[in-house]
Design a protein around this motif. Structure first.
Motif, PDB file in Angstrom:
ATOM      1  N   UNK A 121      15.427  54.784  55.362  1.00  0.00           N
ATOM      2  CA  UNK A 121      15.529  55.434  54.054  1.00  0.00           C
ATOM      3  C   UNK A 121      14.248  56.203  53.768  1.00  0.00           C
ATOM      4  N   UNK A 122      14.342  57.517  53.581  1.00  0.00           N
ATOM      5  CA  UNK A 122      13.122  58.282  53.307  1.00  0.00           C
ATOM      6  C   UNK A 122      12.552  57.882  51.946  1.00  0.00           C
ATOM      7  N   UNK A 123      11.265  57.638  51.902  1.00  0.00           N
ATOM      8  CA  UNK A 123      10.631  57.219  50.658  1.00  0.00           C
ATOM      9  C   UNK A 123      10.143  58.435  49.875  1.00  0.00           C
ATOM     10  N   UNK A 124      10.465  58.485  48.570  1.00  0.00           N
ATOM     11  CA  UNK A 124      10.043  59.643  47.772  1.00  0.00           C
ATOM     12  C   UNK A 124       8.527  59.718  47.564  1.00  0.00           C
ATOM     13  N   UNK A 125       7.817  58.675  47.929  1.00  0.00           N
ATOM     14  CA  UNK A 125       6.369  58.720  47.780  1.00  0.00           C
ATOM     15  C   UNK A 125       5.752  59.206  49.088  1.00  0.00           C
ATOM     16  N   UNK A 126       5.125  60.392  49.064  1.00  0.00           N
ATOM     17  CA  UNK A 126       4.604  60.942  50.327  1.00  0.00           C
ATOM     18  C   UNK A 126       3.478  60.120  50.935  1.00  0.00           C
TER      19      UNK A 126
END
Lengths: 342, 364
Positions: free
Chosen positions: B274-279
């Motif tokens: 799951x790609x995390x919205x926090x870079x």
């Protein structure tokens, strides 16, 4: 990875594109682009004056909810907007040329060749009555003078590069023989067949499962470093942008509301819409905390509110917001926000 | 033909809690017809021996990728799909043994919210009729009373009472999904299957509907079976989460436990994908090789072994039991105890996180 290198015999590194790059060093520069659609009820300003730029090898993410104009932007760059829609104004400078002014014939040399596109739906963007090998081979034969067998060999190499197992056999498959992830790989192989300097990926992983999405994102990243392709990534998934993009543009009702490097925009959002969007995503491991909600819905494009179009949903709304449209202002740190708060 | 030990190891934490719905060894197969005579030539084992309990008042999350059988499980529980074998007990009553009139009565208690708010509402019916249809079918004959009830439920889901006479096309996606929620609520059910209720909605609207579902659960004492492919949405809403893979349960634990200590290699991969919205959060990702195998002819032994980075000989030979590895944490994996260490080693060596899944080879 074991095959290494590029399957195509064109030299990879100093890209041809760099020769004709725009004066600023950007590969693509969109200025004040306007794309309108005529409907029975009036003119819809799907894209209403947006600016963007991408440097070679960089990735620009465009985020926004459905109807914000992000897909129309990409179709405009490809000049794929058909009546009742038209490009009503602005410039799309690519390789020093203004794409808006090119003839259809000239545009055909650019599409698939210099700029290519991956669409959202791998199920519907392939022709069901031709083999996938044939379809990818066609792209090569149209743009390069190669024999049929040469094209076929290149397709096999491309399939191997995008991670399709047993490519020699798979080129003979029809789209219905393949899973969604495999079809999207075929689309990517087709998009990369001619080593474009710009790849437009419009929701490339939205129709795919997360584990397959992970494979495709890794693939795009890998190809970006190998082939130095610039990527315009359009998505509603902020997680995907956080992972892939260098810069990000947030769109709302056909306009850019915030723009800047990914780190600043996603970690320290300025525009109330970006703030709301980011905090309405449930994130893993954070529980029992009520989700933030942006009240209301996106206004109809035929009946946009006066002033700032986000004002009716904005928690910080002020008097001026209903009167005058805010400018896209450059803030400290280089981030731009279209809001009267700043 | 199966050697699962699911029966002995029924998930049960906090035994004092009352079980509302109990599913045992549920199987739903779809026949594949072929030949001139349209005989059955095979079957798709969409759900293949699934067992779990849902307690009154809880939200039970069911996640998995497309084709894993999560929607079929939900539909089979409501008997919208015929079960091939197994048992479904609702408040102690065997749902699969009910005759049509008994089932009709039971349906008042068991409702569903569908995934697609665009196709699940009849475009030719006004909203009042869509929501009121169930009431009429279940004996509320008086038109005025019905309309009053419909208006009440419209206000409950945050829509205006005047909308009764409007048609679905006049509403946005989020509003339509609210209509779908009102329709499911109208009969005051005890249990609602939420089948991907927010996956067709934009994020800002998605959070509105998720909050609404939470509020309604408290207000009406509802029990949810929440089906979704988005792990972060499921984890946010659910008390316990079950992960399905290819018609079987892979893992079941409380939401927090599953997220903090996933034990099945598939759950680990799913979470890391799951790609995390926090870079700033950049964890090493586990990239699985290949695609989900066909449920017509699933792999022998463990069904995940063809994509599993830590599979060994036993996985092909023997199907892993769904066992309680830690209190209230069930996993179907032979290597559940050592999976965390083994997977970490694979990721560190780069074997399980290769960017290019080319190495899968022709046998993948």
């Amino acid at each position: 990875m074991r095959q290494g290198g590029s399957p195509i015999s064109v030299s990879t590194d100093p890209r041809e594109a760099s020769a004709g790059r725009n004066a600023s060093g950007n590969l693509l520069e969109v200025t004040d682009l306007k794309t309108y659609f005529k409907t029975m009820d009036g003119v819809v300003k799907a894209v209403d004056g947006i600016d963007m730029a991408i440097a070679p090898g960089k990735t620009l993410g465009v985020v926004g909810e459905s109807g914000c104009g992000k897909s129309v932007t990409s179709l405009s760059i490809m000049r794929l907007v058909d009546l009742p829609g038209w490009i009503a104004g602005g410039q799309i400078k690519f390789d020093g040329k203004d794409l808006v002014k090119l003839s259809e014939e000239e545009m055909r040399h650019i599409r698939g060749n210099k700029i290519s596109m991956i669409f959202q739906e791998p199920m519907t963007s392939l022709n069901p009555v031709f083999t996938v090998g044939n379809q990818v081979g066609e792209a090569i034969r149209v743009h390069r003078k190669v024999s049929k067998s040469e094209a076929e060999a290149r397709v096999v190499d491309l399939f191997r590069m995008v991670g399709i197992p047993s490519p020699e056999r798979r080129v003979k498959d029809y789209p219905h023989n393949m899973s969604g992830g495999m079809r999207q790989r075929v689309m990517i192989a087709m998009a990369l067949a001619l080593q474009p300097s710009l790849l437009i990926a419009d929701e490339p992983t939205t129709a795919l499962d997360v584990t397959i999405q992970a494979q495709i994102l890794e693939l795009i990243k890998d190809l970006r470093t190998k082939v130095n392709t610039a990527v315009l990534l359009i998505t509603h998934d902020i997680g995907v942008v956080a992972e892939m993009a260098d810069e990000v543009i947030v769109m709302y009702t056909g306009k850019v509301v915030e723009q800047g490097d990914v780190m600043s925009v996603l970690r320290n959002p300025k525009h109330p819409y970006t703030v709301g969007l980011l905090s309405s995503i449930p994130s893993l491991g954070v529980k029992n905390q009520r989700l933030n909600v942006i009240p209301g819905t996106v206004p109809s494009p035929l009946n946009l509110p006066k002033g700032c179009t986000f004002a009716p949903r904005c928690p910080h709304v002020m008097g001026i917001c209903h009167e005058q449209e805010p400018p896209l202002k450059t803030l400290e740190g280089g981030v731009k926000a279209k809001c009267w708060l700043y | 033909m199966q050697q699962t030990a699911e029966r002995q190891t029924t998930p049960q934490d906090g035994a004092s809690n009352e079980v509302l719905l109990s599913v045992r060894e549920l199987r739903t197969y779809f026949p594949i017809l072929g030949g001139v005579l349209r005989r059955k030539v095979g079957e798709v084992k969409a759900v293949d021996g699934v067992s779990f309990d849902i307690k009154r008042g809880e939200t039970f999350g069911l996640v998995g990728e497309s084709g894993c059988g999560k929607t079929t499980t939900g539909r089979t529980i409501l008997r919208l799909q015929k079960a091939t074998s197994g048992e479904i007990e609702f408040e102690g009553q065997n749902v699969l043994g009910l005759n049509p009139s008994q089932m009709k009565a039971r349906r008042r208690d068991m409702q569903i919210i569908f995934q697609d708010p665009y196709s699940s509402l009849n475009p030719r019916m006004p909203v009042g009729d869509i929501i009121g249809e169930g009431l009429r079918v279940h004996g509320m004959r008086d038109r005025r009373e019905r309309e009053k009830t419909v208006q009440y439920f419209l206000s409950v889901v945050g829509l205006r009472k005047e909308y009764v006479r409007r048609y679905p096309h006049e509403f946005s996606g989020g509003q339509r999904q609210r209509i779908g929620v009102a329709r499911a609520l109208a009969l005051r059910p005890k249990f609602i299957v939420c089948d991907e209720p927010v996956s067709a909605l934009d994020v800002s609207v998605q959070s509105q509907v998720l909050n609404l579902l939470e509020d309604l659960q408290k207000e009406f004492g509802l029990t949810y079976l929440f089906i979704a492919h988005d792990l972060s949405v499921v984890e946010y809403l659910s008390d316990r989460v079950a992960v399905m893979y290819l018609g079987k349960m892979a893992e079941l634990a409380t939401g927090d436990d599953l997220y903090a200590n996933p034990l099945h290699p598939y759950t680990k991969a799913l979470l890391s994908a799951i790609p995390n919205p926090d870079p700033l959060v950049r964890s090493k990702r586990i990239v699985l090789q290949g695609d989900v195998p066909s449920p017509i002819n699933p792999p022998s032994g463990c069904r995940f072994r063809t994509r599993c980075p830590i599979a060994y000989e036993r996985c092909a030979a023997e199907e892993p039991a769904f066992r309680e590895v830690r209190p209230a944490h069930f996993v179907a994996c032979h290597r559940a105890e050592e999976s965390t260490v083994l997977m970490a080693a694979k990721v560190a060596s780069g074997e399980a996180s290769t960017a290019m899944p080319v190495a899968a080879g022709p046998d993948a």
